[in-house]
Design a protein around this motif. Sequence first.
Motif, PDB file in Angstrom:
ATOM      1  N   GLN A 378       0.631  -1.146   0.027  1.00 35.18           N
ATOM      2  CA  GLN A 378       0.009   0.055   0.085  1.00 35.18           C
ATOM      3  C   GLN A 378       0.904   1.181  -0.067  1.00 35.18           C
ATOM      4  OE1 GLN A 378      -2.497  -0.333   3.561  1.00 35.18           O
ATOM      5  NE2 GLN A 378      -3.862  -1.573   2.489  1.00 35.18           N
ATOM      6  N   THR A 379       0.408   2.289  -0.469  1.00 34.97           N
ATOM      7  CA  THR A 379       1.063   3.502  -0.695  1.00 34.97           C
ATOM      8  C   THR A 379       0.657   4.642   0.604  1.00 34.97           C
ATOM      9  OG1 THR A 379      -0.521   4.541  -2.157  1.00 34.97           O
ATOM     10  CG2 THR A 379       1.367   3.419  -3.300  1.00 34.97           C
ATOM     11  N   SER A 380      -0.535   4.316   1.027  1.00 37.51           N
ATOM     12  CA  SER A 380      -0.915   4.881   2.329  1.00 37.51           C
ATOM     13  C   SER A 380      -0.163   4.914   3.435  1.00 37.51           C
ATOM     14  CB  SER A 380      -2.629   4.907   2.452  1.00 37.51           C
ATOM     15  OG  SER A 380      -2.931   5.578   3.294  1.00 37.51           O
ATOM     16  N   PHE A 381      -0.032   6.069   4.243  1.00 40.36           N
ATOM     17  CA  PHE A 381       0.607   5.846   5.553  1.00 40.36           C
ATOM     18  C   PHE A 381      -0.609   6.247   6.516  1.00 40.36           C
ATOM     19  CE2 PHE A 381       4.482   5.216   3.033  1.00 40.36           C
ATOM     20  CZ  PHE A 381       5.113   4.580   3.921  1.00 40.36           C
ATOM     21  N   GLU A 382      -1.706   6.211   6.438  1.00 39.28           N
ATOM     22  CA  GLU A 382      -2.792   6.580   7.263  1.00 39.28           C
ATOM     23  C   GLU A 382      -2.485   5.875   8.592  1.00 39.28           C
ATOM     24  OE1 GLU A 382      -6.388   5.726   5.757  1.00 39.28           O
ATOM     25  OE2 GLU A 382      -6.257   7.327   4.127  1.00 39.28           O
ATOM     26  N   ASP A 383      -2.058   4.872   8.500  1.00 36.45           N
ATOM     27  CA  ASP A 383      -1.899   4.229   9.936  1.00 36.45           C
ATOM     28  C   ASP A 383      -0.714   4.634  10.828  1.00 36.45           C
ATOM     29  OD1 ASP A 383      -4.049   2.491   9.434  1.00 36.45           O
ATOM     30  OD2 ASP A 383      -2.704   0.829   8.804  1.00 36.45           O
ATOM     31  N   TYR A 384       0.026   5.558  10.074  1.00 37.58           N
ATOM     32  CA  TYR A 384       1.224   6.217  10.787  1.00 37.58           C
ATOM     33  C   TYR A 384       0.977   7.778  11.042  1.00 37.58           C
ATOM     34  CZ  TYR A 384       3.777   1.800   9.951  1.00 37.58           C
ATOM     35  OH  TYR A 384       4.029   0.645   9.873  1.00 37.58           O
ATOM     36  N   VAL A 385      -0.266   8.157  10.954  1.00 38.98           N
ATOM     37  CA  VAL A 385      -0.410   9.775  11.266  1.00 38.98           C
ATOM     38  C   VAL A 385      -0.344   9.840  13.075  1.00 38.98           C
ATOM     39  CG1 VAL A 385      -2.086  11.411  11.380  1.00 38.98           C
ATOM     40  CG2 VAL A 385      -1.715  10.266   9.250  1.00 38.98           C
ATOM     41  N   VAL A 386       0.293  10.834  13.509  1.00 34.88           N
ATOM     42  CA  VAL A 386       0.770  10.879  14.782  1.00 34.88           C
ATOM     43  C   VAL A 386      -0.666  11.533  15.523  1.00 34.88           C
ATOM     44  CG1 VAL A 386       1.947  11.650  16.639  1.00 34.88           C
ATOM     45  CG2 VAL A 386       3.032  10.824  14.684  1.00 34.88           C
ATOM     46  N   ASN A 387      -1.448  11.168  16.397  1.00 37.26           N
ATOM     47  CA  ASN A 387      -2.491  11.752  16.905  1.00 37.26           C
ATOM     48  C   ASN A 387      -2.031  12.368  18.042  1.00 37.26           C
ATOM     49  OD1 ASN A 387      -5.035  12.821  17.973  1.00 37.26           O
ATOM     50  ND2 ASN A 387      -5.757  10.708  18.360  1.00 37.26           N
ATOM     51  N   THR A 388      -1.996  13.815  18.232  1.00 33.02           N
ATOM     52  CA  THR A 388      -1.385  14.688  19.252  1.00 33.02           C
ATOM     53  C   THR A 388      -2.372  15.548  19.806  1.00 33.02           C
ATOM     54  OG1 THR A 388      -0.612  16.481  17.688  1.00 33.02           O
ATOM     55  CG2 THR A 388       0.903  14.690  18.236  1.00 33.02           C
ATOM     56  N   SER A 389      -3.812  15.491  19.435  1.00 35.10           N
ATOM     57  CA  SER A 389      -4.968  16.056  19.832  1.00 35.10           C
ATOM     58  C   SER A 389      -4.820  16.228  21.317  1.00 35.10           C
ATOM     59  CB  SER A 389      -6.295  15.780  19.229  1.00 35.10           C
ATOM     60  OG  SER A 389      -6.463  14.491  19.865  1.00 35.10           O
ATOM     61  N   LYS A 390      -4.907  14.998  22.122  1.00 37.49           N
ATOM     62  CA  LYS A 390      -4.915  14.933  23.510  1.00 37.49           C
ATOM     63  C   LYS A 390      -3.714  15.698  24.313  1.00 37.49           C
ATOM     64  CE  LYS A 390      -5.456  11.698  27.461  1.00 37.49           C
ATOM     65  NZ  LYS A 390      -5.757  10.253  27.830  1.00 37.49           N
ATOM     66  N   GLN A 391      -2.695  15.345  23.548  1.00 39.13           N
ATOM     67  CA  GLN A 391      -1.302  15.931  24.160  1.00 39.13           C
ATOM     68  C   GLN A 391      -1.419  17.437  24.086  1.00 39.13           C
ATOM     69  OE1 GLN A 391      -1.361  13.258  22.537  1.00 39.13           O
ATOM     70  NE2 GLN A 391      -0.827  11.646  24.031  1.00 39.13           N
ATOM     71  N   THR A 392      -1.715  17.946  22.816  1.00 37.67           N
ATOM     72  CA  THR A 392      -1.805  19.327  22.539  1.00 37.67           C
ATOM     73  C   THR A 392      -2.780  20.192  23.623  1.00 37.67           C
ATOM     74  OG1 THR A 392      -1.390  18.949  20.211  1.00 37.67           O
ATOM     75  CG2 THR A 392      -2.303  21.116  21.032  1.00 37.67           C
ATOM     76  N   GLU A 393      -3.829  19.459  24.024  1.00 39.50           N
ATOM     77  CA  GLU A 393      -4.786  20.037  24.836  1.00 39.50           C
ATOM     78  C   GLU A 393      -4.000  20.075  26.418  1.00 39.50           C
ATOM     79  OE1 GLU A 393      -9.251  19.154  26.657  1.00 39.50           O
ATOM     80  OE2 GLU A 393      -8.566  18.061  25.247  1.00 39.50           O
ATOM     81  N   LEU A 394      -3.458  19.226  26.550  1.00 41.61           N
ATOM     82  CA  LEU A 394      -2.838  18.915  27.987  1.00 41.61           C
ATOM     83  C   LEU A 394      -1.700  20.246  28.019  1.00 41.61           C
ATOM     84  CD1 LEU A 394      -2.531  15.192  28.828  1.00 41.61           C
ATOM     85  CD2 LEU A 394      -3.983  16.853  29.530  1.00 41.61           C
ATOM     86  N   LEU A 395      -1.051  20.129  26.762  1.00 44.05           N
ATOM     87  CA  LEU A 395       0.303  21.056  26.888  1.00 44.05           C
ATOM     88  C   LEU A 395      -0.209  22.503  26.941  1.00 44.05           C
ATOM     89  CD1 LEU A 395       2.653  19.737  24.188  1.00 44.05           C
ATOM     90  CD2 LEU A 395       2.998  20.036  26.615  1.00 44.05           C
ATOM     91  N   GLY A 396      -1.441  22.662  26.321  1.00 43.89           N
ATOM     92  CA  GLY A 396      -1.881  24.039  26.330  1.00 43.89           C
ATOM     93  C   GLY A 396      -2.598  24.392  27.818  1.00 43.89           C
ATOM     94  N   GLU A 397      -2.930  23.581  28.511  1.00 47.36           N
ATOM     95  CA  GLU A 397      -3.368  23.641  30.170  1.00 47.36           C
ATOM     96  C   GLU A 397      -2.191  23.689  30.876  1.00 47.36           C
ATOM     97  OE1 GLU A 397      -6.501  20.949  30.686  1.00 47.36           O
ATOM     98  OE2 GLU A 397      -7.763  22.019  29.304  1.00 47.36           O
ATOM     99  N   LEU A 398      -1.052  23.560  30.374  1.00 49.99           N
ATOM    100  CA  LEU A 398       0.065  23.639  31.261  1.00 49.99           C
ATOM    101  C   LEU A 398       0.456  24.584  32.077  1.00 49.99           C
ATOM    102  CD1 LEU A 398       2.761  21.606  31.775  1.00 49.99           C
ATOM    103  CD2 LEU A 398       3.985  22.748  30.128  1.00 49.99           C
ATOM    104  N   SER A 399       0.528  24.585  33.357  1.00 52.75           N
ATOM    105  CA  SER A 399       0.737  25.650  34.350  1.00 52.75           C
ATOM    106  C   SER A 399       1.398  25.126  35.734  1.00 52.75           C
ATOM    107  CB  SER A 399      -0.781  25.891  34.869  1.00 52.75           C
ATOM    108  OG  SER A 399      -0.784  27.530  35.457  1.00 52.75           O
TER     109      SER A 399
END
Length: 524
Positions: A378-399
């Motif tokens: 297969q040519t697609s790398f969809e299974d290798y897309v990094v999901n950072t939404s949860k980590q981005t939200e946590l980093l945004g609330e970093l305090s």
Amino acid sequence: MEGDGSDSPVTIKNIERELICPACKELFTHPLILPCQHSICHKCVKELLLTLDDSFNDVGSDNSNQSSPRLRLPSPSMDKIDRINRPGWKRNSLTPRTTIFPCPGCEHDVDLGERGINGLFRNFTLETIVERYRQAARAATAIMCDLCKPPPQESTKSCMDCSASYCNECFKIHHPWGTIKAQHEYVGPTTNFRPKILMCPEHETERINMYCELCRRPVCHLCKLGGNHANHRVTTMSSAYKTLKEKLSKDIDYLIGKESQVKSQISELNLLMKETECNGERAKEEAITHFEKLFEILEERKSSVLKAIDSSKKLRLDKFQTQMEEYQGLLENNGLVGYAQEVLKETDQSCFVQTAKQLHLRIQKATESLKSFRPAAQTSFEDYVVNTSKQTELLGELSFFSSGIDVPEINEEQSKVYNNALINWHHPEKDKADSYVLEYRKINREDEMSWNEIEVCGTSKIIQDLENSSTYAFRVRAYKGSICSPCSRELILHTPPAFALMGSGGIQLEEPITAKYLEYQEDM
């Protein structure tokens, strides 16, 4: 009345910061006493009222307005100043005269009432002290006689009744013995002349003779009989003078007697400042260490993810290469077909069967490959897309572990935008926050715009003069003392395109309802 000013220049110069107007940042000129007991230049009050009145139709009444006392106000024309000083003045029937403005000294709203500036007392005591300061600052500059023929002589005294300065000869001429003028009050040379009797600003023909203890201001007997102070507790002026002078003298003596204690506290404050400096740098180093650990984790995860992607890519490319080589062989089978055609010409059955069996297997394999083509990977790398939404939200609330202040939240439903933006927010611990800082910036795809900051005492603010057809981000944080909460979630708002309506007579009217709309929304 004031004497000739025997205070030493050193003492006078030490009080300079007490003689600076909080609005224009210059020495007071004809200072007026506001209802909050702070003083401001007569001209500065007019400029403040004119500035707010000019913007009345643009942004409405902003209760959380933080007009900075650090900025010099634009000077209006003299005809405007004259007009605003007239009782009952108004620009038009739709725009009421502005009488409420934030005091540049304490930033609390001040209401001048119906009489406006005319209802304020002139601070003659402060004016006299400023004049003494000016004289101390320009000791080498003499005050000249107002009555001498050119060239004028240096004055030796000033008459408070005539509001003029005289040399010895001119004073004798204009104040001869045996006349009423000989009884005039005179002081040392000065340019500060004030009335001998303080008159009531509410009742201009009445002398001030009482002191309202509730409003903390001098009043006349008409103010007490049927005016605004009818039900207030008042005392005689002499009693108020004696009481206030005793209190002030006592407090001054206390401060003078505590000089050594003040010096000790100043030394302690210097140590606290150094300790704060060291602790602040240590906190920065610790924060940098924590972030560097996060960077290391991110770099490690980045390396691992990229390695996995490279391995998968290599495996797939190898499979495609193998498959391509097989199909490359099909092109080379053109010779195989020619060879098979020659074999078909063999007439000896034994020899044909001996050769054709192996040749048929090769031809059959090539035929099957052409009938069922399927990529080897297969040519697609969809299974290798990094999901950072949860980590981005946590980093945004970093305090910090605990700032002691909850994060304020912007109310999207009550926040409106046009060419001005009304931003409302609520805070779970509203009473515990001293102030807020509202930040906003224009979102630009080309450049990263810096945040603009506005300090606000309330929980709403109108942002003026936003660009049309633009996108803005807003966020707010709370302050209690020196402690700051994390920023709220950003609110993204879009300003509409500019539009114009044509009024009667071809006059162009732009955005006619913006201010009233925002003002109404803020008052709700």
